[in-house]
Motif scaffolding. Structure first.
Motif, PDB file in Angstrom:
ATOM      1  N   VAL A  58       0.797  -1.163   0.129  1.00  0.00           N
ATOM      2  CA  VAL A  58       0.111  -0.146  -0.128  1.00  0.00           C
ATOM      3  C   VAL A  58       0.868   1.263   0.043  1.00  0.00           C
ATOM      4  O   VAL A  58       1.828   1.213   0.846  1.00  0.00           O
ATOM      5  CB  VAL A  58      -1.166  -0.012   1.358  1.00  0.00           C
ATOM      6  CG1 VAL A  58      -1.733   1.426   1.490  1.00  0.00           C
ATOM      7  CG2 VAL A  58      -1.786  -1.107   1.348  1.00  0.00           C
ATOM      8  N   THR A  59       0.564   2.060  -1.060  1.00  0.00           N
ATOM      9  CA  THR A  59       1.148   3.120  -0.797  1.00  0.00           C
ATOM     10  C   THR A  59      -0.057   4.403  -0.747  1.00  0.00           C
ATOM     11  O   THR A  59      -1.169   4.280  -1.423  1.00  0.00           O
ATOM     12  CB  THR A  59       1.991   3.735  -2.269  1.00  0.00           C
ATOM     13  OG1 THR A  59       3.142   2.809  -2.393  1.00  0.00           O
ATOM     14  CG2 THR A  59       2.278   5.412  -2.384  1.00  0.00           C
ATOM     15  N   VAL A  60       0.305   5.556  -0.088  1.00  0.00           N
ATOM     16  CA  VAL A  60      -0.869   6.681   0.307  1.00  0.00           C
ATOM     17  C   VAL A  60      -0.303   7.876  -0.452  1.00  0.00           C
ATOM     18  O   VAL A  60       0.959   8.193  -0.406  1.00  0.00           O
ATOM     19  CB  VAL A  60      -1.311   6.691   1.406  1.00  0.00           C
ATOM     20  CG1 VAL A  60      -2.149   5.359   1.955  1.00  0.00           C
ATOM     21  CG2 VAL A  60      -0.302   7.048   2.490  1.00  0.00           C
ATOM     22  N   VAL A  61      -1.067   8.759  -0.558  1.00  0.00           N
ATOM     23  CA  VAL A  61      -0.504  10.054  -1.114  1.00  0.00           C
ATOM     24  C   VAL A  61      -1.632  11.138  -0.593  1.00  0.00           C
ATOM     25  O   VAL A  61      -2.663  11.038  -0.244  1.00  0.00           O
ATOM     26  CB  VAL A  61      -0.518  10.256  -2.784  1.00  0.00           C
ATOM     27  CG1 VAL A  61       0.344   9.386  -3.353  1.00  0.00           C
ATOM     28  CG2 VAL A  61      -1.954  10.187  -3.175  1.00  0.00           C
ATOM     29  N   ASP A  62      -0.912  12.259  -0.280  1.00  0.00           N
ATOM     30  CA  ASP A  62      -2.117  13.461   0.049  1.00  0.00           C
ATOM     31  C   ASP A  62      -1.322  14.944  -0.224  1.00  0.00           C
ATOM     32  O   ASP A  62      -0.250  14.864  -0.333  1.00  0.00           O
ATOM     33  CB  ASP A  62      -2.214  13.324   1.598  1.00  0.00           C
ATOM     34  CG  ASP A  62      -3.591  14.193   2.167  1.00  0.00           C
ATOM     35  OD1 ASP A  62      -3.573  15.145   1.762  1.00  0.00           O
ATOM     36  OD2 ASP A  62      -4.436  13.520   2.748  1.00  0.00           O
ATOM     37  N   SER A  63      -2.024  16.021  -0.432  1.00  0.00           N
ATOM     38  CA  SER A  63      -1.291  17.229  -0.448  1.00  0.00           C
ATOM     39  C   SER A  63      -0.973  17.748   1.056  1.00  0.00           C
ATOM     40  O   SER A  63      -0.221  18.756   1.314  1.00  0.00           O
ATOM     41  CB  SER A  63      -2.359  18.109  -0.942  1.00  0.00           C
ATOM     42  OG  SER A  63      -3.435  18.476  -0.131  1.00  0.00           O
ATOM     43  N   MET A  64      -1.549  17.074   2.028  1.00  0.00           N
ATOM     44  CA  MET A  64      -0.974  17.591   3.432  1.00  0.00           C
ATOM     45  C   MET A  64       0.243  16.555   3.954  1.00  0.00           C
ATOM     46  O   MET A  64       0.164  15.524   3.679  1.00  0.00           O
ATOM     47  CB  MET A  64      -2.134  17.437   4.362  1.00  0.00           C
ATOM     48  CG  MET A  64      -3.382  18.148   4.410  1.00  0.00           C
ATOM     49  SD  MET A  64      -4.397  18.026   5.501  1.00  0.00           S
ATOM     50  CE  MET A  64      -3.953  19.336   6.707  1.00  0.00           C
ATOM     51  N   ALA A  65       1.156  17.282   4.650  1.00  0.00           N
ATOM     52  CA  ALA A  65       2.363  16.603   5.203  1.00  0.00           C
ATOM     53  C   ALA A  65       2.135  15.349   6.099  1.00  0.00           C
ATOM     54  O   ALA A  65       2.667  14.300   6.145  1.00  0.00           O
ATOM     55  CB  ALA A  65       3.493  17.532   5.586  1.00  0.00           C
ATOM     56  N   VAL A  66       1.092  15.807   6.982  1.00  0.00           N
ATOM     57  CA  VAL A  66       0.782  14.871   8.221  1.00  0.00           C
ATOM     58  C   VAL A  66      -0.834  14.392   7.817  1.00  0.00           C
ATOM     59  O   VAL A  66      -1.753  15.278   8.126  1.00  0.00           O
ATOM     60  CB  VAL A  66       0.813  15.633   9.398  1.00  0.00           C
ATOM     61  CG1 VAL A  66       0.413  14.821  10.506  1.00  0.00           C
ATOM     62  CG2 VAL A  66       2.193  16.231   9.595  1.00  0.00           C
ATOM     63  N   GLY A  67      -0.836  13.145   7.661  1.00  0.00           N
ATOM     64  CA  GLY A  67      -2.432  12.360   7.455  1.00  0.00           C
ATOM     65  C   GLY A  67      -2.053  11.287   8.174  1.00  0.00           C
ATOM     66  O   GLY A  67      -1.039  10.388   8.261  1.00  0.00           O
ATOM     67  N   VAL A  68      -3.244  10.733   8.958  1.00  0.00           N
ATOM     68  CA  VAL A  68      -3.044   9.714   9.828  1.00  0.00           C
ATOM     69  C   VAL A  68      -2.460   8.337   9.282  1.00  0.00           C
ATOM     70  O   VAL A  68      -1.886   7.556   9.649  1.00  0.00           O
ATOM     71  CB  VAL A  68      -4.434   9.189  10.571  1.00  0.00           C
ATOM     72  CG1 VAL A  68      -4.846  10.514  11.589  1.00  0.00           C
ATOM     73  CG2 VAL A  68      -5.489   9.158   9.594  1.00  0.00           C
ATOM     74  N   SER A  69      -2.938   8.299   7.931  1.00  0.00           N
ATOM     75  CA  SER A  69      -2.674   6.939   7.237  1.00  0.00           C
ATOM     76  C   SER A  69      -1.137   6.948   6.865  1.00  0.00           C
ATOM     77  O   SER A  69      -0.654   5.531   6.751  1.00  0.00           O
ATOM     78  CB  SER A  69      -3.477   6.965   5.750  1.00  0.00           C
ATOM     79  OG  SER A  69      -4.618   6.813   5.859  1.00  0.00           O
ATOM     80  N   ARG A  70      -0.536   8.063   6.776  1.00  0.00           N
ATOM     81  CA  ARG A  70       0.761   8.099   6.733  1.00  0.00           C
ATOM     82  C   ARG A  70       1.902   7.134   7.710  1.00  0.00           C
ATOM     83  O   ARG A  70       2.856   6.479   7.336  1.00  0.00           O
ATOM     84  CB  ARG A  70       1.574   9.536   6.469  1.00  0.00           C
ATOM     85  CG  ARG A  70       2.860   9.554   6.416  1.00  0.00           C
ATOM     86  CD  ARG A  70       3.542  11.022   6.453  1.00  0.00           C
ATOM     87  NE  ARG A  70       4.750  11.115   6.099  1.00  0.00           N
ATOM     88  CZ  ARG A  70       5.539  12.187   5.911  1.00  0.00           C
ATOM     89  NH1 ARG A  70       4.719  13.270   5.897  1.00  0.00           N
ATOM     90  NH2 ARG A  70       6.918  12.180   5.825  1.00  0.00           N
ATOM     91  N   TYR A  71       1.289   7.388   8.712  1.00  0.00           N
ATOM     92  CA  TYR A  71       2.036   6.578   9.980  1.00  0.00           C
ATOM     93  C   TYR A  71       1.501   5.349  10.269  1.00  0.00           C
ATOM     94  O   TYR A  71       1.872   4.400  11.305  1.00  0.00           O
ATOM     95  CB  TYR A  71       1.788   7.556  11.187  1.00  0.00           C
ATOM     96  CG  TYR A  71       2.361   8.746  10.913  1.00  0.00           C
ATOM     97  CD1 TYR A  71       3.833   9.095  10.877  1.00  0.00           C
ATOM     98  CD2 TYR A  71       1.410   9.861  10.595  1.00  0.00           C
ATOM     99  CE1 TYR A  71       4.116  10.299  10.675  1.00  0.00           C
ATOM    100  CE2 TYR A  71       2.011  11.056  10.154  1.00  0.00           C
ATOM    101  CZ  TYR A  71       3.358  11.294  10.193  1.00  0.00           C
ATOM    102  OH  TYR A  71       3.811  12.710   9.857  1.00  0.00           O
TER     103      TYR A  71
END
Length: 390
Positions: free
Chosen positions: A33-46
């Motif tokens: 799984v890879t995730v992307v977002d325009s915000m640097a901190v998102g819960v899924s990132r961690y």
């Protein structure tokens, strides 16, 4: 396509609890799984479920850059499937030609996505397909507003054709003065009959006109009575059949959410359609293997376990205790629901997203101030699409 094949899955909108839960289900089934977002901190990132995170441009404000960046990630990292979560779905559908043929975009052609997303087009499409729906009319001018106020004989809702749960819905009555409305030529208003009845929401995973996974949940605790905070799957065969018909009529591929009213005399009618991820994905567990539905591998419809109740714990803490969140709400009812439901964020096996919640919300609050919107609006503002050409 063998059900044991491991895929590389890219999921958008990493800040979303929907993305977090889908990432967990995918990783538990053995997918990368890879995730992307325009915000640097998102819960899924961690999350332990996530192998990689990429920060990308905001799709609302830089749609072409966003799509090109995703296409580059897909090409470089050999992504097998892109699963969009929010309204970036429409933008990706418009620019699907940027992506290599080897990558599966989990969405429908733009014309289908737009018809289901636009509340006016959706209601007209139901009429065109012979499906019973609520009385409605378009309001694009002050003259239309006067006509609507005169023609409706019962209360009616007023909302924009491109809108979502975080935005204002006005309740109007026959003869009301609607001069407070302002007009955007790319995003007209819809006046829609206000019908009382049992309210349900759905979530379906669909491919090529077939429904592979489905959840139905009644509207219980919700922000302002609209954005649900708790979720419990219920059996409603009528809703399953209705949803299957719609999916077949449009040969739909993607996530699909429907808001229903079950009226004792008129039966089932839908208020609106959301051709994107909705909160129903947060009711599935690893055991159901909902990942199979995204690849069209299962033969029996996948549904969440009966009796399991989940909740957005942070949302319940902020809003669930309020009178507006539940009919005849009391602190006793609120605490009973909190004890019964499983939080969709907190997990002993995957604790970091919960730990990072305060920092993630600080970023959302910063964006809310930047865009002059509320907390719920700040959460999704830069991933919305309101019909403007790109």
């Amino acid at each position: 396509m063998a059900s044991t094949e491991r895929r590389h899955v890219l999921i958008t909108f990493a800040r979303s609890f929907l993305t977090l839960n889908l990432a967990r289900r995918m990783a538990a089934a053995g997918h990368k799984v890879t995730v992307v977002d325009s915000m640097a901190v998102g819960v899924s990132r961690y999350s332990n479920a996530v192998s990689a995170f990429h920060r990308v441009s905001p799709p609302k404000y830089k749609p072409q850059e966003y799509c090109r960046e995703l296409a580059a990630i897909v090409e470089r990292e050999k992504v097998d499937i892109v699963i969009p979560i929010h309204e970036e779905t429409d933008i990706l559908a418009m620019m699907a030609g940027l992506f290599p043929p080897s990558c599966d975009l989990f969405l429908s052609p733009f014309e289908v996505e737009d018809t289901l997303h636009n509340k006016l087009k959706y209601q007209q499409a139901l009429v065109d397909h012979g499906i019973s729906t609520l009385e409605f009319r378009e309001i694009s001018s002050a003259e239309d507003a006067v006509a609507a106020s005169e023609e409706f004989t019962t209360p009616f809702a007023i909302k924009q054709a491109y809108s979502r749960g975080s935005q204002k819905v006005y309740k109007a009555y026959p003869g009301d003065d609607l001069s407070y409305l302002t007009y955007d030529p790319t995003n007209p208003w819809i006046a829609q009959e206000w019908l009382e009845g049992d309210r349900y929401c759905t979530y379906s995973v669909c491919r090529d006109g077939e429904m592979y996974a489905h959840a139905t949940y009644p509207v219980s605790y919700a922000i302002g009575g609209s954005s649900c905070l708790t979720f419990e799957h219920v059996d409603h065969p009528g809703i399953v059949d209705w949803s299957r018909r719609l999916v077949k009529e449009f040969e739909f591929t993607g996530h699909l959410g429907l808001d229903f009213i079950d009226h004792p005399d008129r039966g089932l009618v839908t208020i609106e359609c959301n051709p994107r991820g909705t909160s129903g994905i947060m009711m599935f567990t690893d055991e159901e293997r909902v990942d199979r539905a995204f690849f069209g591998e299962n033969t029996d419809l996948i549904t969440p376990p009966k009796g399991r109740t989940t909740m957005i714990g942070a949302g319940m803490a902020l809003y669930g205790w309020r009178k507006s969140s539940y009919p005849d709400n009391t602190f006793r009812k609120f605490f009973a629901e909190m004890r019964k439901a499983d939080d969709v964020i907190a997990s002993k096996r995957d604790p970091k997203p919960g730990v990072m919640m305060p920092i993630a919300y600080a970023g959302i609050l910063r964006d809310a101030r930047r865009y002059h919107v509320g907390l719920d609006g700040g959460f999704m503002h830069d991933h919305e699409w309101d019909g403007r050409p790109i």
